[in-house]
Scaffold this motif. Sequence first.
Motif, PDB file in Angstrom:
ATOM      1  N   GLY A  80      46.121 -19.305  63.325  1.00  0.00           N
ATOM      2  CA  GLY A  80      46.956 -20.004  62.346  1.00  0.00           C
ATOM      3  C   GLY A  80      47.846 -19.058  61.559  1.00  0.00           C
ATOM      4  N   ALA A  81      47.393 -17.824  61.397  1.00  0.00           N
ATOM      5  CA  ALA A  81      48.146 -16.834  60.627  1.00  0.00           C
ATOM      6  C   ALA A  81      49.441 -16.406  61.321  1.00  0.00           C
ATOM      7  N   ARG A  82      49.586 -16.757  62.589  1.00  0.00           N
ATOM      8  CA  ARG A  82      50.795 -16.368  63.341  1.00  0.00           C
ATOM      9  C   ARG A  82      51.748 -17.528  63.584  1.00  0.00           C
ATOM     10  N   GLN A  83      51.486 -18.680  62.975  1.00  0.00           N
ATOM     11  CA  GLN A  83      52.373 -19.837  63.143  1.00  0.00           C
ATOM     12  C   GLN A  83      53.503 -19.774  62.123  1.00  0.00           C
ATOM     13  N   HIS A  84      54.368 -18.782  62.287  1.00  0.00           N
ATOM     14  CA  HIS A  84      55.514 -18.607  61.399  1.00  0.00           C
ATOM     15  C   HIS A  84      56.592 -17.938  62.248  1.00  0.00           C
ATOM     16  N   GLU A  85      57.834 -18.295  61.985  1.00  0.00           N
ATOM     17  CA  GLU A  85      58.913 -17.800  62.833  1.00  0.00           C
ATOM     18  C   GLU A  85      58.862 -16.273  62.955  1.00  0.00           C
ATOM     19  N   GLY A  86      58.795 -15.779  64.175  1.00  0.00           N
ATOM     20  CA  GLY A  86      58.790 -14.341  64.418  1.00  0.00           C
ATOM     21  C   GLY A  86      57.418 -13.700  64.365  1.00  0.00           C
ATOM     22  N   TYR A  87      56.383 -14.477  64.106  1.00  0.00           N
ATOM     23  CA  TYR A  87      55.041 -13.902  63.972  1.00  0.00           C
ATOM     24  C   TYR A  87      54.124 -14.171  65.161  1.00  0.00           C
ATOM     25  N   VAL A  88      54.532 -15.001  66.099  1.00  0.00           N
ATOM     26  CA  VAL A  88      53.629 -15.428  67.171  1.00  0.00           C
ATOM     27  C   VAL A  88      53.044 -14.233  67.937  1.00  0.00           C
ATOM     28  N   ASP A  89      53.856 -13.187  68.144  1.00  0.00           N
ATOM     29  CA  ASP A  89      53.391 -12.053  68.952  1.00  0.00           C
ATOM     30  C   ASP A  89      52.954 -10.848  68.124  1.00  0.00           C
ATOM     31  N   ARG A  90      52.792 -11.016  66.831  1.00  0.00           N
ATOM     32  CA  ARG A  90      52.371  -9.890  65.997  1.00  0.00           C
ATOM     33  C   ARG A  90      50.851  -9.892  65.823  1.00  0.00           C
ATOM     34  N   PRO A  91      50.222  -8.709  65.819  1.00  0.00           N
ATOM     35  CA  PRO A  91      48.755  -8.650  65.723  1.00  0.00           C
ATOM     36  C   PRO A  91      48.250  -8.861  64.305  1.00  0.00           C
ATOM     37  N   VAL A  92      48.487 -10.062  63.804  1.00  0.00           N
ATOM     38  CA  VAL A  92      48.136 -10.430  62.432  1.00  0.00           C
ATOM     39  C   VAL A  92      47.066 -11.514  62.504  1.00  0.00           C
ATOM     40  N   ASP A  93      46.017 -11.410  61.676  1.00  0.00           N
ATOM     41  CA  ASP A  93      44.982 -12.447  61.685  1.00  0.00           C
ATOM     42  C   ASP A  93      44.766 -13.085  60.317  1.00  0.00           C
ATOM     43  N   ALA A  94      45.654 -12.796  59.352  1.00  0.00           N
ATOM     44  CA  ALA A  94      45.571 -13.426  58.027  1.00  0.00           C
ATOM     45  C   ALA A  94      46.960 -13.391  57.402  1.00  0.00           C
ATOM     46  N   THR A  95      47.370 -14.522  56.842  1.00  0.00           N
ATOM     47  CA  THR A  95      48.703 -14.615  56.260  1.00  0.00           C
ATOM     48  C   THR A  95      48.653 -15.438  54.971  1.00  0.00           C
ATOM     49  N   VAL A  96      49.407 -14.985  53.964  1.00  0.00           N
ATOM     50  CA  VAL A  96      49.586 -15.777  52.752  1.00  0.00           C
ATOM     51  C   VAL A  96      50.636 -16.840  53.080  1.00  0.00           C
ATOM     52  N   VAL A  97      50.220 -18.120  53.101  1.00  0.00           N
ATOM     53  CA  VAL A  97      51.121 -19.184  53.548  1.00  0.00           C
ATOM     54  C   VAL A  97      51.610 -20.088  52.416  1.00  0.00           C
ATOM     55  N   ALA A  98      51.065 -19.937  51.207  1.00  0.00           N
ATOM     56  CA  ALA A  98      51.497 -20.791  50.093  1.00  0.00           C
ATOM     57  C   ALA A  98      51.122 -20.146  48.769  1.00  0.00           C
ATOM     58  N   ILE A  99      51.977 -20.339  47.754  1.00  0.00           N
ATOM     59  CA  ILE A  99      51.647 -19.982  46.378  1.00  0.00           C
ATOM     60  C   ILE A  99      51.171 -21.258  45.705  1.00  0.00           C
ATOM     61  N   VAL A 100      49.985 -21.199  45.110  1.00  0.00           N
ATOM     62  CA  VAL A 100      49.362 -22.407  44.565  1.00  0.00           C
ATOM     63  C   VAL A 100      49.965 -22.760  43.206  1.00  0.00           C
ATOM     64  N   ASP A 101      50.341 -24.043  43.035  1.00  0.00           N
ATOM     65  CA  ASP A 101      50.777 -24.540  41.729  1.00  0.00           C
ATOM     66  C   ASP A 101      49.584 -25.064  40.937  1.00  0.00           C
ATOM     67  N   THR A 102      48.837 -25.981  41.569  1.00  0.00           N
ATOM     68  CA  THR A 102      47.688 -26.566  40.874  1.00  0.00           C
ATOM     69  C   THR A 102      46.533 -26.813  41.839  1.00  0.00           C
ATOM     70  N   VAL A 103      45.316 -26.704  41.295  1.00  0.00           N
ATOM     71  CA  VAL A 103      44.107 -27.147  41.992  1.00  0.00           C
ATOM     72  C   VAL A 103      43.458 -28.175  41.093  1.00  0.00           C
ATOM     73  N   SER A 104      43.417 -29.433  41.558  1.00  0.00           N
ATOM     74  CA  SER A 104      42.890 -30.533  40.733  1.00  0.00           C
ATOM     75  C   SER A 104      41.655 -31.105  41.398  1.00  0.00           C
ATOM     76  N   LEU A 105      40.521 -30.988  40.709  1.00  0.00           N
ATOM     77  CA  LEU A 105      39.279 -31.539  41.241  1.00  0.00           C
ATOM     78  C   LEU A 105      38.958 -32.844  40.518  1.00  0.00           C
ATOM     79  N   ALA A 106      38.039 -33.633  41.123  1.00  0.00           N
ATOM     80  CA  ALA A 106      37.627 -34.883  40.486  1.00  0.00           C
ATOM     81  C   ALA A 106      37.060 -34.594  39.095  1.00  0.00           C
ATOM     82  N   SER A 107      36.453 -33.408  38.953  1.00  0.00           N
ATOM     83  CA  SER A 107      35.823 -33.045  37.688  1.00  0.00           C
ATOM     84  C   SER A 107      36.800 -32.444  36.674  1.00  0.00           C
ATOM     85  N   GLY A 108      38.079 -32.311  37.044  1.00  0.00           N
ATOM     86  CA  GLY A 108      39.063 -31.757  36.117  1.00  0.00           C
ATOM     87  C   GLY A 108      39.945 -30.722  36.791  1.00  0.00           C
ATOM     88  N   SER A 109      40.900 -30.173  36.020  1.00  0.00           N
ATOM     89  CA  SER A 109      41.831 -29.190  36.576  1.00  0.00           C
ATOM     90  C   SER A 109      41.162 -27.823  36.704  1.00  0.00           C
TER      91      SER A 109
END
Lengths: 100, 100, 100, 100, 100
Positions: C62-91
């Motif tokens: 999954g870490a290589r599903q980005h344009e130009g990354y399919v053939d790179r020897p990468v096994d971890a990628t930062v794919v999003a900057i988190v805005d909020t995490v909201s749980l049933a128990s609160g923010s």
Amino acid sequence: MLLAKVRGTVVSTCKEPSLRGVKFLLVQLLSDTGEPLPDYEVAADVVGAGINEWVLISRGSGARQHEGYVDRPVDATVVAIVDTVSLASGSLYSKREDLS
Amino acid sequence: MLLAKVRGTVVSTCKEPSLRGVKFLLVQLLSDTGEPLPDYEVAADVVGAGINEWVLISRGSGARQHEGYVDRPVDATVVAIVDTVSLASGSLYSKREDLS
Amino acid sequence: MLLAKVRGTVVSTCKEPSLRGVKFLLVQLLSDTGEPLPDYEVAADVVGAGINEWVLISRGSGARQHEGYVDRPVDATVVAIVDTVSLASGSLYSKREDLS
Amino acid sequence: MLLAKVRGTVVSTCKEPSLRGVKFLLVQLLSDTGEPLPDYEVAADVVGAGINEWVLISRGSGARQHEGYVDRPVDATVVAIVDTVSLASGSLYSKREDLS
Amino acid sequence: MLLAKVRGTVVSTCKEPSLRGVKFLLVQLLSDTGEPLPDYEVAADVVGAGINEWVLISRGSGARQHEGYVDRPVDATVVAIVDTVSLASGSLYSKREDLS
């Protein structure tokens, strides 16, 4: 692959469309002495395994190497029913003796 | 696949472009007795699961075996909403009883 | 995907050729209560994440599903900057409050 | 890859059809000091390894990178028989001495 | 990817044919404070890393994203020699200082 024991079934009506017709077994992973580990898997069954049978599970993309499974969102599959596990130190498991 | 319980949502504006339109759920992994484990996943939702529902998550490349997901950088997906988990020792979970 | 916090950078001159131009971030995995776990990843950054930001990392193929990354020897990628995490128990997390 | 020691065999008659002819070894994972770890794998054998030999196992999709194995539901394979493990601190293992 | 330190080599004569010519390093995984972890990997080396150098390893299918490695049964590869690891809290590692 890992050794596991079939403990039950998981049923779902609302699921990813390609999972229709897939049977899900809850299998308990076994240690190398045949003891139940805390870990389990919900695995697709392609060999018709029954409750309490020892099986081999394959995980990851290996779990989809079966006719018709390549495009299904499955990450664990029961790929074999175990007959015997024979170690240098002696027999760990024999299906015939287990069921007798 | 593993059993998990939906606990909330994760929202991101700045993300890999192909993730637009993907809904991220925070799901808590469950043990084989239905207890919450310390592990969780942030999983894409393709079945419309709701808070507190029991679901099955698929991880790894299996998480991308859904129409339109093959090229998205996703490594965990909610692929089924669980109706029942039936073990040889008895019923572990029934959605109908859980919600009543 | 897992929640993680950006802690720093890793620099390498001598590397597999296709890794040229890839930015490596050291990110600390976070628990479901937002506490730092002992585990970390050195992940490729495709979203321009900054120090102390909460991010989502995708691992495996999954870490290589980005344009130009399919053939790179990468096994971890930062794919999003988190805005909020909201749980049933609160923010659990809000980027706006975290930075203010 | 990980170091492992061959401990025995697993036999199955009822299995996924493409697994016919695959030999399954139960191998015990070894620590970096050569001690047995609690973890094991049931691995396909493509090198003809014998009981008590030290081997390298490859897991995941790497386990299927062998002629005729690409479509088999295998997630662990014995890919090498180890001759020597030499660390900066000294020799950890030598097959010649181990067998003498 | 994970940080690791090169500790030695593994040699095998009898191996899967496509592994001929692949150099295997035993690398010790490092924590995010630079301490050795109990975990190790036997990784293919594609960058010419030397004893005691800090490296990045890529695992899973990422380990085969290098020219000529796609079809080899490898699940871990040394893909970079680390120059520096810089955290918000200060420098964790600098190859220049480490070797001086």
